[in-house]
Design an enzyme around this catalytic site. Structure first.
Site, PDB file in Angstrom:
ATOM      1  N   ARG A   1      20.236 -14.552  41.303  1.00  0.00           N
ATOM      2  CA  ARG A   1      22.284 -14.893  42.007  1.00  0.00           C
ATOM      3  C   ARG A   1      22.921 -15.545  41.683  1.00  0.00           C
ATOM      4  O   ARG A   1      24.225 -15.665  40.999  1.00  0.00           O
ATOM      5  CB  ARG A   1      21.824 -14.820  43.358  1.00  0.00           C
ATOM      6  CG  ARG A   1      21.233 -13.192  43.671  1.00  0.00           C
ATOM      7  CD  ARG A   1      21.393 -12.852  45.258  1.00  0.00           C
ATOM      8  NE  ARG A   1      20.275 -14.212  45.971  1.00  0.00           N
ATOM      9  CZ  ARG A   1      20.539 -13.954  47.027  1.00  0.00           C
ATOM     10  NH1 ARG A   1      20.670 -13.306  48.222  1.00  0.00           N
ATOM     11  NH2 ARG A   1      19.015 -15.137  47.225  1.00  0.00           N
TER      12      ARG A   1
ATOM     13  N   ASN B   1      20.591  -8.981  46.164  1.00  0.00           N
ATOM     14  CA  ASN B   1      19.353  -8.646  46.589  1.00  0.00           C
ATOM     15  C   ASN B   1      18.950  -7.242  46.366  1.00  0.00           C
ATOM     16  O   ASN B   1      19.402  -6.695  47.537  1.00  0.00           O
ATOM     17  CB  ASN B   1      18.081  -9.295  46.563  1.00  0.00           C
ATOM     18  CG  ASN B   1      18.085 -11.023  45.507  1.00  0.00           C
ATOM     19  OD1 ASN B   1      18.145 -10.655  44.831  1.00  0.00           O
ATOM     20  ND2 ASN B   1      17.169 -11.616  46.177  1.00  0.00           N
TER      21      ASN B   1
END
Length: 93
Positions: free
Chosen positions: A19, A37
């Site tokens: 990320r 996620n």
């Protein structure tokens, strides 16, 4: 012209800094949107930008950070959301 794409990235892409990697690349390319996620172990990325920037973004997403192992990147056309004026990491869990 701004367009939007959603990408679902599969492989070893959680708990490897994916990320933060996606956020850094998006900011370098001037892309707005988010990365998060998913509960199934994949990562979802939504990006808004011009076609060339999003194509470059997808190439980076397919490679991922050094510790990731990306096995596939699915791409979907999406409507452009006015909600995103920058790139953010969503769902910090």
């Amino acid at each position: 012209m701004k367009i939007a794409k959603k990408y679902i990235i599969s492989g070893r892409v959680q708990a490897v800094g994916y990320r933060f990697f996606a956020e850094r690349v998006a900011n370098q390319l001037g892309i707005c949107g988010y990365v998060k996620n998913l509960w199934d172990g994949n990562v979802e990325v939504y990006g808004i930008g011009d076609a060339a920037s999003l194509e470059e973004f997808k190439r980076h997403l397919a490679q991922g950070p050094r510790s990731a192992r990306v096995t596939s990147v699915e791409e979907f056309d999406e409507p452009v959301s006015k909600r995103y004026t920058m790139f953010v990491i969503e769902g910090m869990w």
